[in-house]
Design a protein around this motif. Structure first.
Motif, PDB file in Angstrom:
ATOM      1  N   GLN A  62       0.827  -1.210   0.000  1.00  0.00           N
ATOM      2  CA  GLN A  62       0.000   0.000   0.000  1.00  0.00           C
ATOM      3  C   GLN A  62       0.863   1.261   0.000  1.00  0.00           C
ATOM      4  OE1 GLN A  62      -2.535   0.625   3.386  1.00  0.00           O
ATOM      5  NE2 GLN A  62      -1.321  -0.682   4.715  1.00  0.00           N
ATOM      6  N   ARG A  63       2.005   1.193   0.657  1.00  0.00           N
ATOM      7  CA  ARG A  63       2.908   2.351   0.620  1.00  0.00           C
ATOM      8  C   ARG A  63       3.483   2.540  -0.789  1.00  0.00           C
ATOM      9  NH1 ARG A  63       8.270   2.801   0.654  1.00  0.00           N
ATOM     10  NH2 ARG A  63       9.076   4.870   1.167  1.00  0.00           N
ATOM     11  N   GLN A  64       3.829   1.427  -1.421  1.00  0.00           N
ATOM     12  CA  GLN A  64       4.347   1.506  -2.789  1.00  0.00           C
ATOM     13  C   GLN A  64       3.286   2.054  -3.751  1.00  0.00           C
ATOM     14  OE1 GLN A  64       7.493   1.369  -2.026  1.00  0.00           O
ATOM     15  NE2 GLN A  64       7.993   0.025  -3.725  1.00  0.00           N
ATOM     16  N   MET A  65       2.025   1.691  -3.513  1.00  0.00           N
ATOM     17  CA  MET A  65       0.939   2.208  -4.359  1.00  0.00           C
ATOM     18  C   MET A  65       0.860   3.725  -4.223  1.00  0.00           C
ATOM     19  SD  MET A  65      -1.939  -0.718  -3.586  1.00  0.00           S
ATOM     20  CE  MET A  65      -3.271   0.072  -4.499  1.00  0.00           C
ATOM     21  N   ARG A  66       1.010   4.199  -2.996  1.00  0.00           N
ATOM     22  CA  ARG A  66       0.986   5.656  -2.799  1.00  0.00           C
ATOM     23  C   ARG A  66       2.172   6.300  -3.515  1.00  0.00           C
ATOM     24  NH1 ARG A  66      -2.458   7.202   1.752  1.00  0.00           N
ATOM     25  NH2 ARG A  66      -4.425   6.493   0.870  1.00  0.00           N
ATOM     26  N   THR A  89      21.273 -14.909 -23.331  1.00  0.00           N
ATOM     27  CA  THR A  89      21.948 -15.984 -24.074  1.00  0.00           C
ATOM     28  C   THR A  89      20.924 -16.914 -24.722  1.00  0.00           C
ATOM     29  OG1 THR A  89      22.060 -17.461 -22.164  1.00  0.00           O
ATOM     30  CG2 THR A  89      23.940 -15.967 -22.506  1.00  0.00           C
ATOM     31  N   VAL A  90      19.673 -16.832 -24.245  1.00  0.00           N
ATOM     32  CA  VAL A  90      18.613 -17.720 -24.745  1.00  0.00           C
ATOM     33  C   VAL A  90      17.553 -16.960 -25.535  1.00  0.00           C
ATOM     34  CG1 VAL A  90      16.747 -19.277 -24.016  1.00  0.00           C
ATOM     35  CG2 VAL A  90      18.953 -19.331 -22.832  1.00  0.00           C
ATOM     36  N   PHE A  91      17.234 -15.732 -25.055  1.00  0.00           N
ATOM     37  CA  PHE A  91      16.085 -15.012 -25.594  1.00  0.00           C
ATOM     38  C   PHE A  91      16.457 -13.532 -25.724  1.00  0.00           C
ATOM     39  CE2 PHE A  91      11.888 -12.908 -24.896  1.00  0.00           C
ATOM     40  CZ  PHE A  91      11.225 -13.444 -25.982  1.00  0.00           C
ATOM     41  N   ASP A  92      16.039 -12.920 -26.857  1.00  0.00           N
ATOM     42  CA  ASP A  92      16.516 -11.569 -27.182  1.00  0.00           C
ATOM     43  C   ASP A  92      15.925 -10.453 -26.325  1.00  0.00           C
ATOM     44  OD1 ASP A  92      18.305 -12.213 -29.049  1.00  0.00           O
ATOM     45  OD2 ASP A  92      16.939 -11.990 -30.780  1.00  0.00           O
ATOM     46  N   CYS A  93      14.611 -10.474 -26.156  1.00  0.00           N
ATOM     47  CA  CYS A  93      13.949  -9.301 -25.577  1.00  0.00           C
ATOM     48  C   CYS A  93      13.689  -9.481 -24.084  1.00  0.00           C
ATOM     49  CB  CYS A  93      12.640  -9.033 -26.325  1.00  0.00           C
ATOM     50  SG  CYS A  93      11.997  -7.401 -25.959  1.00  0.00           S
ATOM     51  N   VAL A  94      14.666  -9.072 -23.314  1.00  0.00           N
ATOM     52  CA  VAL A  94      14.623  -9.279 -21.861  1.00  0.00           C
ATOM     53  C   VAL A  94      14.754  -7.933 -21.160  1.00  0.00           C
ATOM     54  CG1 VAL A  94      15.764 -10.381 -19.891  1.00  0.00           C
ATOM     55  CG2 VAL A  94      15.755 -11.515 -22.127  1.00  0.00           C
ATOM     56  N   GLU A  95      13.952  -7.727 -20.135  1.00  0.00           N
ATOM     57  CA  GLU A  95      14.079  -6.536 -19.301  1.00  0.00           C
ATOM     58  C   GLU A  95      14.225  -6.979 -17.851  1.00  0.00           C
ATOM     59  OE1 GLU A  95      13.594  -3.061 -19.879  1.00  0.00           O
ATOM     60  OE2 GLU A  95      13.564  -3.330 -22.051  1.00  0.00           O
ATOM     61  N   LEU A  96      15.023  -6.226 -17.109  1.00  0.00           N
ATOM     62  CA  LEU A  96      15.078  -6.469 -15.672  1.00  0.00           C
ATOM     63  C   LEU A  96      13.884  -5.790 -15.023  1.00  0.00           C
ATOM     64  CD1 LEU A  96      18.790  -5.843 -14.648  1.00  0.00           C
ATOM     65  CD2 LEU A  96      17.572  -8.024 -14.754  1.00  0.00           C
ATOM     66  N   GLY A  97      13.133  -6.536 -14.245  1.00  0.00           N
ATOM     67  CA  GLY A  97      12.102  -5.889 -13.439  1.00  0.00           C
ATOM     68  C   GLY A  97      12.781  -5.153 -12.298  1.00  0.00           C
ATOM     69  N   TYR A  98      12.381  -3.932 -12.071  1.00  0.00           N
ATOM     70  CA  TYR A  98      12.812  -3.286 -10.820  1.00  0.00           C
ATOM     71  C   TYR A  98      11.747  -2.335 -10.316  1.00  0.00           C
ATOM     72  CZ  TYR A  98      14.733   0.461 -13.819  1.00  0.00           C
ATOM     73  OH  TYR A  98      14.906   1.449 -14.739  1.00  0.00           O
ATOM     74  N   VAL A  99      11.842  -2.060  -9.032  1.00  0.00           N
ATOM     75  CA  VAL A  99      10.781  -1.356  -8.334  1.00  0.00           C
ATOM     76  C   VAL A  99      10.549   0.033  -8.911  1.00  0.00           C
ATOM     77  CG1 VAL A  99      10.079  -0.413  -6.098  1.00  0.00           C
ATOM     78  CG2 VAL A  99      11.179  -2.648  -6.233  1.00  0.00           C
ATOM     79  N   GLY A 100       9.300   0.313  -9.235  1.00  0.00           N
ATOM     80  CA  GLY A 100       8.946   1.639  -9.740  1.00  0.00           C
ATOM     81  C   GLY A 100       8.933   1.725 -11.247  1.00  0.00           C
ATOM     82  N   ILE A 135      10.132   0.692 -26.927  1.00  0.00           N
ATOM     83  CA  ILE A 135      10.856   0.310 -25.710  1.00  0.00           C
ATOM     84  C   ILE A 135      11.564   1.497 -25.056  1.00  0.00           C
ATOM     85  CG2 ILE A 135      12.856  -1.007 -24.881  1.00  0.00           C
ATOM     86  CD1 ILE A 135      11.948  -3.262 -26.710  1.00  0.00           C
ATOM     87  N   GLN A 136      12.184   2.348 -25.908  1.00  0.00           N
ATOM     88  CA  GLN A 136      12.986   3.429 -25.328  1.00  0.00           C
ATOM     89  C   GLN A 136      12.149   4.490 -24.617  1.00  0.00           C
ATOM     90  OE1 GLN A 136      12.736   2.690 -28.484  1.00  0.00           O
ATOM     91  NE2 GLN A 136      12.612   4.464 -29.835  1.00  0.00           N
ATOM     92  N   GLU A 137      10.832   4.461 -24.854  1.00  0.00           N
ATOM     93  CA  GLU A 137       9.992   5.459 -24.188  1.00  0.00           C
ATOM     94  C   GLU A 137       9.324   4.932 -22.926  1.00  0.00           C
ATOM     95  OE1 GLU A 137       7.310   7.562 -26.787  1.00  0.00           O
ATOM     96  OE2 GLU A 137       8.700   7.352 -28.447  1.00  0.00           O
ATOM     97  N   GLU A 138       9.685   3.745 -22.525  1.00  0.00           N
ATOM     98  CA  GLU A 138       9.056   3.197 -21.323  1.00  0.00           C
ATOM     99  C   GLU A 138       9.297   4.129 -20.143  1.00  0.00           C
ATOM    100  OE1 GLU A 138       9.015  -1.552 -22.094  1.00  0.00           O
ATOM    101  OE2 GLU A 138      10.728  -0.616 -21.149  1.00  0.00           O
ATOM    102  N   ILE A 139       8.313   4.136 -19.301  1.00  0.00           N
ATOM    103  CA  ILE A 139       8.341   5.087 -18.200  1.00  0.00           C
ATOM    104  C   ILE A 139       9.078   4.487 -17.009  1.00  0.00           C
ATOM    105  CG2 ILE A 139       6.912   6.334 -16.536  1.00  0.00           C
ATOM    106  CD1 ILE A 139       4.665   5.945 -18.842  1.00  0.00           C
ATOM    107  N   CYS A 140       9.997   5.220 -16.483  1.00  0.00           N
ATOM    108  CA  CYS A 140      10.648   4.794 -15.254  1.00  0.00           C
ATOM    109  C   CYS A 140      10.438   5.891 -14.230  1.00  0.00           C
ATOM    110  CB  CYS A 140      12.123   4.558 -15.483  1.00  0.00           C
ATOM    111  SG  CYS A 140      12.943   4.085 -13.974  1.00  0.00           S
ATOM    112  N   ASN A 141       9.651   5.585 -13.201  1.00  0.00           N
ATOM    113  CA  ASN A 141       9.337   6.597 -12.188  1.00  0.00           C
ATOM    114  C   ASN A 141      10.551   6.886 -11.320  1.00  0.00           C
ATOM    115  OD1 ASN A 141       6.349   6.926 -12.530  1.00  0.00           O
ATOM    116  ND2 ASN A 141       6.489   4.712 -12.320  1.00  0.00           N
TER     117      ASN A 141
END
Lengths: 314, 314
Positions: A42-46, A288-299, A308-314
């Motif tokens: 809930q804090r992260q949602m805020r 090494t196995v699959f081309d389109c990979v993103e690291l999930g990270y908080v926010g 892809i280059q316009e993805e939003i990073c808060n």
């Protein structure tokens, strides 16, 4: 037709100062879903401006604390905020008992109705459907009963090809409904004009699959085939397959193998073990196995309508 | 002899991006206590470098979510970290049932022993005591059964006044134990040397009282009289006494009145309602009644061994 996924937490087990347990906010075809609800959600949602009133459906993958210990706090806060709308909670059997006991012992008698949808099947099943979206379970293999979830947009009607339609005086506005629904048009002469000539296909419905926590489970591939976005846990890196087997988690390479075999659009990794300080290694290994990979990270938000280059990073 | 108190959270009800629910870490005479455990406490402990292994006793004031929804996460994390030491939990009746159900349903069978001390008395009682510290309950008046807690150092032995002792050849090292214990010394002539001449009093034992949540309750004054530090909730400002009565909370002025009547060393305010954006008003209001007031805020430490200006703010 687009999907926006915001990661509220994507680390495993114990919270740390800058690592939050699992939770994601999914916006799909004007529907809003919360997936897992680790402590502090809930804090992260805020923090990431997820409107509390948007949430009517919460999907819990399994009853390990890092995936649902934030649920009771969120439910209580909804009560404090005088929520009146029904709240639907999907999760393993037991989630109703644990929630209701906590509400009773804390004298938190929320005024809104909570509808529990307790899951116990080991087969993929349709658990939610309206005119915009459907949700199916993805049976996973973890130390406790666990489901992933597959969210799919409903197909939109076909679009009218007005330039072509105008060539036929006989087609009137009242016929448009049938054309959008895919029906051919019969002229008074008996000639049939194929629907493909009069309409344009709608955009392909988007889909998102959430798979956490699980050991490498190739039989989920047919269920998640061709999804646009796949979040698949990658608790460990290769070399720790034995630990994966014991704890029923996956390596980044195994997650990427699932992504490749299911021909997904993009793979998002997450649920990293706290033993790793350099998360880039997860991306490197998966690539090494699959081309389109993103690291999930908080926010971070992933928006399928943006390059892809316009993805939003808060 | 000193007390160091670190505020891990001191806001009421719903967590916000920069507001955490109640939790405090108390260091007193080489003993370490966690007081209340709102959602996100374990993350706050990591952030403010509170060693998990130091915590052997947790005191929960009452079963409202903003005071204990972080407990199950912390207990689970202790399990993941392979804790072996006993953990003692003090709190209202019900805390055992709720914790054990959550552990069972989440398959989190922790290996260490949890000893629950469930409280139900409406009178102040001694609930913990060793050679360093004692802890008593402070019965409060809130919407559910609630206790504050009074932490008091045990008096240390008197210190030897060696310059004076040397004036008497008859006093030997083996007599020191009795002198430290406060006994007078009888010379062979029959003359009695008063203990006050041979020893110096030890520093006054320090004490801390935690009072949250509660309506204004003057009958706690005799229990907390002369404490060095008092944390007293101040959910509202004056003008909202009617709301205080209904919700059983206090104003800053009421908290200060308790502090003044109990002749405490310093008052720390907290548990502010989210309706207030300018917390300075709480200090200003309390200072109309009592001189030594501090605003509690997240991450701040109060150390009774330091002059006020040297207090640590992380």
């Amino acid at each position: 037709m687009s999907i926006k996924l915001t990661i509220l937490g994507c680390h495993s087990a114990t919270p740390r100062a800058n690592a939050f347990p699992s939770s994601q906010f999914l916006e799909i075809n004007n529907r809003y879903f919360l997936i897992d609800c680790g402590e502090g959600t809930q804090r992260q949602m805020r923090k990431y401006k997820v409107g509390f009133s948007k949430i009517n459906h919460i999907f819990i993958s399994h009853l390990h604390g890092d995936h649902f210990f934030g649920l009771i706090g969120l439910i209580s806060t909804f009560g404090i905020l005088n929520r009146e709308k029904e709240l639907h909670i999907y999760g393993p059997k037991g989630i109703k008992q644990i929630t209701e006991l906590q509400l009773r012992l804390t004298s938190s008698y929320v005024k809104y109705k909570i509808v529990f949808h307790e899951l116990s099947s080991n087969k993929s099943e349709l658990i939610f459907e309206d005119d915009k979206v459907s949700v199916r379970t993805i049976p996973l293999d973890h130390r406790v009963y666990t489901n992933g979830y597959l969210f799919t947009e409903k197909p939109k009607p076909r679009n009218l090809h007005l330039d072509n339609i105008k060539m036929y005086d006989e087609i009137e506005i009242c016929d448009y409904h049938n054309l959008k629904a895919g029906k051919d048009f019969m002229l008074s002469s008996g000639e049939i004009i194929p629907n493909e000539e009069l309409t344009i296909p709608p955009p392909k419905p988007k889909s998102f699959a959430y798979c956490s926590d699980t050991k490498y489970k190739p039989d989920i591939v047919p269920i998640i085939e061709n999804v646009d976005l796949l979040y698949h846990e990658s608790t460990f890196l290769s070399g720790l397959e034995e630990l994966c087997e014991k704890t029923k988690h996956s390596t980044a390479k195994q997650a990427a193998t699932i992504a490749k075999n299911a021909n997904v659009g993009k793979l998002i990794l997450g649920h990293y073990s706290s033993r790793y300080s350099n998360l880039d290694e997860f991306k490197t290994e998966a690539e090494t196995v699959f081309d389109c990979v993103e690291l999930g990270y908080v926010g971070k938000s992933y928006d399928t309508s943006l390059p892809i280059q316009e993805e939003i990073c808060n």
